[in-house]
Motif scaffolding. Structure first.
Motif, mmCIF file in Angstrom:
data_model
loop_
_atom_site.group_PDB
_atom_site.id
_atom_site.type_symbol
_atom_site.label_atom_id
_atom_site.label_comp_id
_atom_site.label_asym_id
_atom_site.label_seq_id
_atom_site.Cartn_x
_atom_site.Cartn_y
_atom_site.Cartn_z
ATOM 1 N N PRO B 30 76.006 48.846 -83.298
ATOM 2 C CA PRO B 30 74.909 48.720 -84.270
ATOM 3 C C PRO B 30 74.017 47.508 -84.003
ATOM 4 C CG PRO B 30 76.978 48.014 -85.237
ATOM 5 C CD PRO B 30 77.314 48.601 -83.910
ATOM 6 N N SER B 31 74.544 46.563 -83.229
ATOM 7 C CA SER B 31 73.774 45.366 -82.898
ATOM 8 C C SER B 31 73.396 45.407 -81.423
ATOM 9 C CB SER B 31 74.595 44.103 -83.156
ATOM 10 O OG SER B 31 74.972 44.006 -84.505
ATOM 11 N N TYR B 32 72.124 45.318 -81.147
ATOM 12 C CA TYR B 32 71.670 45.330 -79.760
ATOM 13 C C TYR B 32 70.261 44.761 -79.696
ATOM 14 C CZ TYR B 32 69.695 49.735 -81.495
ATOM 15 O OH TYR B 32 69.056 50.677 -82.255
ATOM 16 N N GLY B 33 69.849 44.463 -78.496
ATOM 17 C CA GLY B 33 68.501 43.974 -78.278
ATOM 18 C C GLY B 33 67.837 44.771 -77.175
ATOM 19 N N LEU B 34 66.560 44.917 -77.278
ATOM 20 C CA LEU B 34 65.791 45.671 -76.293
ATOM 21 C C LEU B 34 64.709 44.766 -75.709
ATOM 22 C CD1 LEU B 34 65.629 48.775 -78.543
ATOM 23 C CD2 LEU B 34 66.781 48.727 -76.328
ATOM 24 N N PHE B 35 64.566 44.810 -74.416
ATOM 25 C CA PHE B 35 63.662 43.925 -73.700
ATOM 26 C C PHE B 35 62.780 44.744 -72.752
ATOM 27 C CE2 PHE B 35 65.987 39.923 -74.577
ATOM 28 C CZ PHE B 35 67.202 40.421 -74.990
ATOM 29 N N TYR B 54 68.009 44.976 -85.679
ATOM 30 C CA TYR B 54 67.861 44.811 -87.128
ATOM 31 C C TYR B 54 66.469 44.360 -87.531
ATOM 32 C CZ TYR B 54 72.937 45.209 -87.199
ATOM 33 O OH TYR B 54 74.226 45.659 -87.054
ATOM 34 N N ASP B 55 65.602 44.203 -86.528
ATOM 35 C CA ASP B 55 64.236 43.777 -86.866
ATOM 36 C C ASP B 55 63.525 44.893 -87.623
ATOM 37 O OD1 ASP B 55 63.707 41.996 -83.715
ATOM 38 O OD2 ASP B 55 64.764 41.439 -85.563
ATOM 39 N N LEU B 66 55.856 46.843 -79.081
ATOM 40 C CA LEU B 66 57.012 47.690 -78.850
ATOM 41 C C LEU B 66 57.104 48.674 -80.001
ATOM 42 C CD1 LEU B 66 60.360 46.367 -77.425
ATOM 43 C CD2 LEU B 66 60.279 48.301 -78.992
ATOM 44 N N ASN B 67 57.001 49.939 -79.687
ATOM 45 C CA ASN B 67 57.107 51.000 -80.685
ATOM 46 C C ASN B 67 58.579 51.377 -80.807
ATOM 47 O OD1 ASN B 67 56.877 53.151 -82.381
ATOM 48 N ND2 ASN B 67 55.589 54.395 -81.022
ATOM 49 N N PHE B 68 59.237 50.796 -81.797
ATOM 50 C CA PHE B 68 60.684 50.921 -81.967
ATOM 51 C C PHE B 68 60.986 52.015 -82.974
ATOM 52 C CE2 PHE B 68 64.971 50.024 -81.859
ATOM 53 C CZ PHE B 68 65.511 49.425 -82.995
ATOM 54 N N GLN B 69 61.609 53.074 -82.512
ATOM 55 C CA GLN B 69 62.014 54.166 -83.381
ATOM 56 C C GLN B 69 63.530 54.284 -83.288
ATOM 57 O OE1 GLN B 69 59.534 57.738 -83.403
ATOM 58 N NE2 GLN B 69 58.034 56.674 -82.140
ATOM 59 N N LYS B 70 64.194 53.639 -84.216
ATOM 60 C CA LYS B 70 65.644 53.482 -84.151
ATOM 61 C C LYS B 70 66.370 54.810 -84.205
ATOM 62 C CE LYS B 70 69.052 50.265 -86.027
ATOM 63 N NZ LYS B 70 69.219 49.139 -87.004
ATOM 64 N N ALA B 71 65.935 55.698 -85.088
ATOM 65 C CA ALA B 71 66.621 56.984 -85.239
ATOM 66 C C ALA B 71 66.525 57.813 -83.963
ATOM 67 C CB ALA B 71 66.036 57.753 -86.418
ATOM 68 N N ALA B 93 65.174 47.168 -70.799
ATOM 69 C CA ALA B 93 66.559 46.709 -70.684
ATOM 70 C C ALA B 93 67.176 46.566 -72.071
ATOM 71 C CB ALA B 93 66.629 45.372 -69.935
ATOM 72 N N MET B 94 68.486 46.676 -72.116
ATOM 73 C CA MET B 94 69.199 46.578 -73.394
ATOM 74 C C MET B 94 70.370 45.612 -73.271
ATOM 75 S SD MET B 94 71.066 49.594 -75.599
ATOM 76 C CE MET B 94 72.171 50.062 -74.269
ATOM 77 N N ARG B 95 70.567 44.829 -74.328
ATOM 78 C CA ARG B 95 71.743 43.990 -74.455
ATOM 79 C C ARG B 95 72.536 44.518 -75.636
ATOM 80 N NH1 ARG B 95 70.109 40.289 -77.746
ATOM 81 N NH2 ARG B 95 71.179 41.538 -79.281
ATOM 82 N N GLU B 96 73.780 44.876 -75.414
ATOM 83 C CA GLU B 96 74.629 45.321 -76.516
ATOM 84 C C GLU B 96 75.280 44.124 -77.166
ATOM 85 O OE1 GLU B 96 76.824 48.201 -74.116
ATOM 86 O OE2 GLU B 96 76.097 49.775 -75.442
ATOM 87 N N GLY B 97 75.458 44.184 -78.469
ATOM 88 C CA GLY B 97 76.024 43.056 -79.189
ATOM 89 C C GLY B 97 74.927 42.312 -79.938
ATOM 90 N N ARG B 98 75.340 41.482 -80.852
ATOM 91 C CA ARG B 98 74.383 40.787 -81.714
ATOM 92 C C ARG B 98 73.573 39.779 -80.916
ATOM 93 N NH1 ARG B 98 76.227 35.747 -82.440
ATOM 94 N NH2 ARG B 98 78.436 35.360 -82.059
ATOM 95 N N ALA B 99 72.442 39.420 -81.472
ATOM 96 C CA ALA B 99 71.591 38.413 -80.848
ATOM 97 C C ALA B 99 72.389 37.135 -80.644
ATOM 98 C CB ALA B 99 70.375 38.150 -81.725
ATOM 99 N N GLY B 100 72.253 36.573 -79.502
ATOM 100 C CA GLY B 100 72.986 35.356 -79.187
ATOM 101 C C GLY B 100 74.342 35.620 -78.579
ATOM 102 N N SER B 101 74.708 36.912 -78.444
ATOM 103 C CA SER B 101 76.028 37.224 -77.887
ATOM 104 C C SER B 101 76.046 37.151 -76.381
ATOM 105 C CB SER B 101 76.469 38.616 -78.348
ATOM 106 O OG SER B 101 75.615 39.611 -77.811
ATOM 107 N N GLN B 102 74.873 37.009 -75.767
ATOM 108 C CA GLN B 102 74.773 36.791 -74.328
ATOM 109 C C GLN B 102 75.349 37.929 -73.505
ATOM 110 O OE1 GLN B 102 72.908 34.339 -73.685
ATOM 111 N NE2 GLN B 102 72.977 33.467 -75.715
ATOM 112 N N GLY B 103 75.340 39.140 -74.053
ATOM 113 C CA GLY B 103 75.766 40.257 -73.229
ATOM 114 C C GLY B 103 74.822 40.451 -72.070
#
Lengths: 114, 117
Positions: B30-35, B54-55, B66-71, B93-103
């Protein structure tokens, strides 16, 4: 721009020879990464470091080793280079804490193994 | 299964027009980041924009949004008023895990954008 340098920028070597690539940062960031970029694959993680002497493997770590004896330097070693390791190698760094995990990349090293 | 899919290997856009580069992702975290990163012909990787899972609002940085469509699990990059200097490869690119998790980042294969004068 993040202060990241890589050396050498270009290298041609022969199969079976050892090769070491260096990544140097002036940002005092905790995390450092090595990626390789190949046509049709995007970038893939080789190894990463989460502190001095703390490293872990990535997706494509076979044939590579790393070392980090100082915060600012992260070395990638190919113990015995093979032609399949011909690639462009990127180092990246990221900080710690919320909102600081964006990875910033160095200029890349183009390695050719003959 | 690919975690990041960029379905457009190459695209053309007329100078001064807007263009959308597609990116879909796959994660159960549920927590991830997109770059998004830009790679011009000179080879460096340039960070463009970030969106956290979560933004509430779509991220914007100058001419990039960035056109973010979560669903739909999509994170398309929109470049407004294209310029010749926008010609480059673009990577999602995607980072899995919460922000700051440095995945570590998982990259798509990229889209080559060419801007026509």
């Amino acid at each position: 721009d993040a202060g990241i340098t890589q050396s050498p920028r270009h290298k041609v070597t022969e199969t079976g020879t050892p090769v070491t690539l260096r990544c140097h940062q002036t940002e005092n960031h905790r995390y450092m990464y090595w990626y390789r970029q190949d046509p049709g694959h995007g970038l893939r993680l080789i190894h990463y470091s989460y502190g001095v002497k703390d490293t872990d493997k990535g997706e494509v770590s076979d044939g590579y080793s790393v070392s980090r004896s100082k915060t600012e330097d992260f070395l990638l070693t190919l113990e015995s280079a093979t032609s399949s390791q011909t690639s462009v190698y990127f180092c990246a760094i990221s900080g710690t804490g919320f909102g600081t995990d964006t990875q910033y990349f160095g200029p890349g090293t183009r390695l050719t193994v003959l | 299964a690919q975690k990041i899919t960029q379905t457009q290997p190459g695209m053309f856009v007329q100078e001064k027009e807007a263009v959308t580069l597609d990116c879909t992702y796959d994660t159960s975290d549920p927590s991830y980041g997109l770059f998004w990163y830009k790679q011009p012909s000179s080879g460096e990787m340039i960070f463009l924009i970030y969106q956290g899972s979560y933004d509430q609002q779509n991220a914007t940085e100058g001419r990039y949004s960035l056109n973010f469509q979560k669903a739909r699990k999509s994170a398309n990059l929109v470049i407004s008023a294209s310029q010749l200097g926008d010609s480059a490869m673009y990577f999602c690119a995607m980072r899995e895990g919460r922000a700051g998790s440095q995945g570590n980042l998982i990259f798509g294969k990229g889209t080559k954008l060419s801007v026509k004068p």
